[in-house]
Design a protein around this motif. Sequence first.
Motif, PDB file in Angstrom:
ATOM      1  N   LEU A  90       0.838  -1.202   0.000  1.00 34.21           N
ATOM      2  CA  LEU A  90       0.000   0.000   0.000  1.00 34.21           C
ATOM      3  C   LEU A  90       0.873   1.252   0.000  1.00 34.21           C
ATOM      4  O   LEU A  90       0.553   2.244  -0.655  1.00 34.21           O
ATOM      5  N   TYR A  91       1.993   1.192   0.737  1.00 33.19           N
ATOM      6  CA  TYR A  91       2.925   2.329   0.741  1.00 33.19           C
ATOM      7  C   TYR A  91       3.422   2.626  -0.672  1.00 33.19           C
ATOM      8  O   TYR A  91       3.476   3.794  -1.092  1.00 33.19           O
ATOM      9  N   THR A  92       3.790   1.584  -1.416  1.00 37.88           N
ATOM     10  CA  THR A  92       4.292   1.781  -2.779  1.00 37.88           C
ATOM     11  C   THR A  92       3.226   2.400  -3.683  1.00 37.88           C
ATOM     12  O   THR A  92       3.518   3.284  -4.486  1.00 37.88           O
ATOM     13  N   LEU A  93       1.974   1.927  -3.550  1.00 36.12           N
ATOM     14  CA  LEU A  93       0.887   2.492  -4.344  1.00 36.12           C
ATOM     15  C   LEU A  93       0.720   3.983  -4.051  1.00 36.12           C
ATOM     16  O   LEU A  93       0.589   4.808  -4.965  1.00 36.12           O
ATOM     17  N   CYS A  94       0.730   4.333  -2.765  1.00 36.22           N
ATOM     18  CA  CYS A  94       0.554   5.736  -2.364  1.00 36.22           C
ATOM     19  C   CYS A  94       1.758   6.583  -2.762  1.00 36.22           C
ATOM     20  O   CYS A  94       1.605   7.757  -3.143  1.00 36.22           O
ATOM     21  N   ALA A  95       2.955   5.994  -2.685  1.00 32.52           N
ATOM     22  CA  ALA A  95       4.168   6.724  -3.068  1.00 32.52           C
ATOM     23  C   ALA A  95       4.133   7.077  -4.548  1.00 32.52           C
ATOM     24  O   ALA A  95       4.516   8.185  -4.948  1.00 32.52           O
ATOM     25  N   ILE A 127      12.331   3.700  -7.600  1.00 31.15           N
ATOM     26  CA  ILE A 127      13.702   3.665  -7.074  1.00 31.15           C
ATOM     27  C   ILE A 127      13.701   3.950  -5.575  1.00 31.15           C
ATOM     28  O   ILE A 127      14.293   3.198  -4.781  1.00 31.15           O
ATOM     29  N   ILE A 128      13.037   5.019  -5.202  1.00 34.37           N
ATOM     30  CA  ILE A 128      13.031   5.418  -3.787  1.00 34.37           C
ATOM     31  C   ILE A 128      12.232   4.432  -2.938  1.00 34.37           C
ATOM     32  O   ILE A 128      12.669   4.042  -1.845  1.00 34.37           O
ATOM     33  N   TYR A 165       8.138  12.180   2.757  1.00 37.87           N
ATOM     34  CA  TYR A 165       9.607  12.151   2.754  1.00 37.87           C
ATOM     35  C   TYR A 165      10.110  11.437   1.498  1.00 37.87           C
ATOM     36  O   TYR A 165      10.984  11.941   0.779  1.00 37.87           O
ATOM     37  N   GLY A 166       9.536  10.277   1.209  1.00 37.01           N
ATOM     38  CA  GLY A 166       9.950   9.519   0.034  1.00 37.01           C
ATOM     39  C   GLY A 166       9.624  10.232  -1.262  1.00 37.01           C
ATOM     40  O   GLY A 166      10.445  10.281  -2.183  1.00 37.01           O
ATOM     41  N   ALA A 167       8.430  10.830  -1.353  1.00 33.77           N
ATOM     42  CA  ALA A 167       8.025  11.529  -2.571  1.00 33.77           C
ATOM     43  C   ALA A 167       8.895  12.756  -2.824  1.00 33.77           C
ATOM     44  O   ALA A 167       9.204  13.090  -3.972  1.00 33.77           O
ATOM     45  N   THR A 168       9.306  13.421  -1.749  1.00 38.11           N
ATOM     46  CA  THR A 168      10.198  14.572  -1.890  1.00 38.11           C
ATOM     47  C   THR A 168      11.573  14.127  -2.389  1.00 38.11           C
ATOM     48  O   THR A 168      12.186  14.795  -3.228  1.00 38.11           O
ATOM     49  N   LEU A 169      12.031  12.975  -1.896  1.00 40.33           N
ATOM     50  CA  LEU A 169      13.299  12.425  -2.393  1.00 40.33           C
ATOM     51  C   LEU A 169      13.215  12.079  -3.880  1.00 40.33           C
ATOM     52  O   LEU A 169      14.193  12.237  -4.612  1.00 40.33           O
ATOM     53  N   VAL A 170      12.038  11.655  -4.332  1.00 40.15           N
ATOM     54  CA  VAL A 170      11.840  11.372  -5.759  1.00 40.15           C
ATOM     55  C   VAL A 170      12.036  12.650  -6.568  1.00 40.15           C
ATOM     56  O   VAL A 170      12.721  12.656  -7.601  1.00 40.15           O
ATOM     57  N   SER A 171      11.449  13.745  -6.099  1.00 36.14           N
ATOM     58  CA  SER A 171      11.584  15.035  -6.797  1.00 36.14           C
ATOM     59  C   SER A 171      13.039  15.492  -6.832  1.00 36.14           C
ATOM     60  O   SER A 171      13.520  16.001  -7.850  1.00 36.14           O
TER      61      SER A 171
END
Length: 393
Positions: free
Chosen positions: A165-170, A206-207, A376-382
């Motif tokens: 679920l985390y991956t889907l939301c990420a 990746i993240i 946090y993870g989505a910001t790292l993606v950016s």
Amino acid sequence: MKYLIAVLGLVIVLFLAFIVSNNKKQIKVLPIIYMIVIQVVLALFLLHTQIGLVLIKGFSDVFNALLEYANEGVSFVFGGIANKGQAPFFLTVLLPIVFISVLIGILQYIKVLPLIMRGIGYVLNLISRRGKLESYNAVASAIVGQSEVFITVKKQLGKIPANRLYTLCASAMSTVSMSIVGAYMTMIEPKYVVTALFLNMFGGFIISAIINPYTVDPKEDILEVENEAKQSFFEMLGEYIMDGFKVAITVAAMLIGFVALIAAINHIFDAVLGISFQQLLGYIFSPIAFIMGVPWSEAVQAGGIMATKLVSNEFVAMTDLVKIQHAFSSRTLGIISVFLVSFANFSSIGIIAGAVKGLNENQGNVVARFGLKLLYGATLVSILNGVIVSFVL
């Protein structure tokens, strides 16, 4: 020197993901390396080859044509309201979302979009090895939006474990909706919007593959996509027209609130500390801008734009970028533009958690619990996408 900084930035981003990993021993390095290489190749192809530039021009021309068609409807309803020579943001940038939403609805209705999403998702899964459901969701998020995407997989939503679920939301938070891509193109260069769309899909995997590594059992890796209830063509048109209008109104309301709030906070900080809130955030975020490849002389202003996106949304940040873009080099402008094209901000936590909760209350509570880690993870993606683009600009 720029390559050295880019490599340093890449190492730092991957390390920041690694330190919060759920299971460091289960991280699969090879797929991550493959996806990083693919990101660099994609950025190089889209920004530095004739074929890539032609594709981007074609993509841009399509959206320019769509915006012109949308303007016909907007002018019919609101013609004469604007002063001659002026173009209100709501009319020219936000209301065309209604027309693009209708086109998405039509493509969904005739079963073209589901076919595209499944096809690209299949290819993405071969590369990422993150699962059929995750790969489909990454593509679908970029087309139908970060909240609507969960409706398409609601059959499986209650059965999905927290890690998946985390991956889907990420994926949903790391990308943007196709319905508002045209609006972005009116503010920043289309080539950076298109590049970011592709980088977001791989960057999200990746993240999340570092923060949230797991192996999907092939027996459990089944994709069940929800088919919408049968509607007549005109029922569907009415629904998507209203959906597009709701998005436009929601973005407009968010802009009014956030722009006014930031202006008030800036005034208070300036009066008390002699420095605006955005300038203060700029200093805090300037090291991040620097590792993304922004020259130190431009890092504070760039950091302020990046922070504005995080605390408000990408639209507010883009409008601020337009005002000061003359202060940036073309390379910095490209890096920051790519960084801005995603839903990674605090309000997205509530949007995604609310969307999931509306379909499954227990899963919505799960999403709310890992909300900050999601951001946090989505910001790292950016940041990762900005670093990747700095390699080729």
